[in-house]
Design an enzyme around this catalytic site. Structure first.
Site, PDB file in Angstrom:
ATOM      1  N   LYS A  59      -2.062   7.429   6.603  1.00 30.92           N
ATOM      2  CA  LYS A  59      -1.337   8.381   5.762  1.00 30.92           C
ATOM      3  C   LYS A  59      -1.877   9.796   5.954  1.00 30.92           C
ATOM      4  O   LYS A  59      -1.113  10.758   6.124  1.00 30.92           O
ATOM      5  CB  LYS A  59      -1.456   7.980   4.286  1.00 30.92           C
ATOM      6  CG  LYS A  59      -0.712   6.715   3.907  1.00 30.92           C
ATOM      7  CD  LYS A  59      -0.964   6.374   2.446  1.00 30.92           C
ATOM      8  CE  LYS A  59      -0.268   5.088   2.028  1.00 30.92           C
ATOM      9  NZ  LYS A  59      -0.536   4.753   0.601  1.00 30.92           N
ATOM     10  N   ALA A  76      -4.723   7.898  -0.060  1.00 34.48           N
ATOM     11  CA  ALA A  76      -5.352   6.678  -0.573  1.00 34.48           C
ATOM     12  C   ALA A  76      -4.365   5.528  -0.489  1.00 34.48           C
ATOM     13  O   ALA A  76      -3.152   5.730  -0.484  1.00 34.48           O
ATOM     14  CB  ALA A  76      -5.811   6.876  -2.021  1.00 34.48           C
ATOM     15  N   ASP A  77      -4.917   4.323  -0.418  1.00 35.76           N
ATOM     16  CA  ASP A  77      -4.080   3.128  -0.486  1.00 35.76           C
ATOM     17  C   ASP A  77      -4.831   2.065  -1.273  1.00 35.76           C
ATOM     18  O   ASP A  77      -6.023   1.838  -1.035  1.00 35.76           O
ATOM     19  CB  ASP A  77      -3.732   2.594   0.898  1.00 35.76           C
ATOM     20  CG  ASP A  77      -2.633   1.545   0.826  1.00 35.76           C
ATOM     21  OD1 ASP A  77      -1.455   1.940   0.792  1.00 35.76           O
ATOM     22  OD2 ASP A  77      -2.956   0.348   0.781  1.00 35.76           O
ATOM     23  N   THR A  78      -4.129   1.447  -2.202  1.00 41.18           N
ATOM     24  CA  THR A  78      -4.747   0.460  -3.077  1.00 41.18           C
ATOM     25  C   THR A  78      -4.207  -0.936  -2.783  1.00 41.18           C
ATOM     26  O   THR A  78      -2.993  -1.125  -2.688  1.00 41.18           O
ATOM     27  CB  THR A  78      -4.506   0.827  -4.553  1.00 41.18           C
ATOM     28  OG1 THR A  78      -5.059   2.128  -4.806  1.00 41.18           O
ATOM     29  CG2 THR A  78      -5.163  -0.181  -5.484  1.00 41.18           C
ATOM     30  N   GLY A 113      -8.699   2.368  -0.396  1.00 42.54           N
ATOM     31  CA  GLY A 113      -9.174   3.115   0.755  1.00 42.54           C
ATOM     32  C   GLY A 113      -8.901   4.588   0.506  1.00 42.54           C
ATOM     33  O   GLY A 113      -7.785   4.966   0.137  1.00 42.54           O
TER      34      GLY A 113
END
Length: 215
Positions: A59, A76-78, A113
């Site tokens: 991203k 961010a990635d959850t 992340g």
């Protein structure tokens, strides 16, 4: 006398209301909101933590490649997981129900992340971090599960639940960052920004400008 250097503008590579709210809590108002449209499908046998950090990096690097001006990009990635099993970002009532049933009465882990890229004079400086929080739900009755699903707040959420919504009443135990479960670990975000020269103690609010990725 040495003058204080002005902070670079912040670009948030997400349209997530939760991430916008979390940044606002630490007095950061992004100059731009540019959602990064990427394929979030896990690779074969990819584990939750590597998936979260890979997607966050993809991203951030996508937005960095699209802009010309100097800026700091926050992405961010959850990912929610039970053991090694990655739970989906639920898109239907049935997916929410299946996720909540799986979370009922057991511990699960939430991984976010975080990738922050400083782009200045066409040079990229990258900071990455994976943050883990352990969450345990109480044993839920069928009535509680059905009621929660009827709220629709778990739609488009990792693991089918919105931890800052009604699902917070299900938590019997949590270990780690609460903001991480919401989608952006604030302690790690501030540390990364500071390491990139962003002065979090001298933030000047900017007008929020909503943008979309080029298609």
């Amino acid at each position: 006398m040495k003058q204080n250097r002005k902070n670079l503008p912040i670009i948030l590579a997400s349209s997530s209301p939760a991430r916008i709210e979390l940044l606002n809590r630490i007095k950061i108002i992004p100059s731009q909101i540019i959602p990064a449209d990427i394929d979030e499908t896990p690779n074969l046998r990819e584990l939750p933590a590597p998936l979260a950090i890979r997607l966050a990096y993809e991203k951030a690097i996508k937005i960095a490649s699209q802009i010309e001006a100097s800026a700091i990009i926050i992405a961010a990635d959850t990912v929610a997981a039970v053991g090694r099993r990655i739970l989906p970002k639920a898109t239907t009532y049935e997916e929410v129900k299946n996720c909540i049933k799986m979370l009922s009465g057991r511990r699960h882990r939430v991984y976010t992340g975080l990738c922050i890229i400083k782009k200045e004079n066409d040079q990229l400086t990258v900071r990455q971090k994976i943050v883990q929080t352990i969450v345990k739900f109480k044993k839920l009755s069928d009535e509680e599960i059905n009621f929660y699903c009827s709220l629709d707040e778990g739609i488009d959420k990792a693991g089918g639940c919105k931890i800052s919504g009604y699902a917070e009443a299900f938590i019997s135990f949590i270990s780690g960052s609460y903001s991480n479960v919401m989608g952006l670990p604030l302690f790690e975000t501030v540390n990364a920004l500071t390491s990139l020269g962003f002065r979090c103690s001298s933030i000047m609010p900017a007008k929020m400008n909503y943008c979309h990725s080029a298609t």
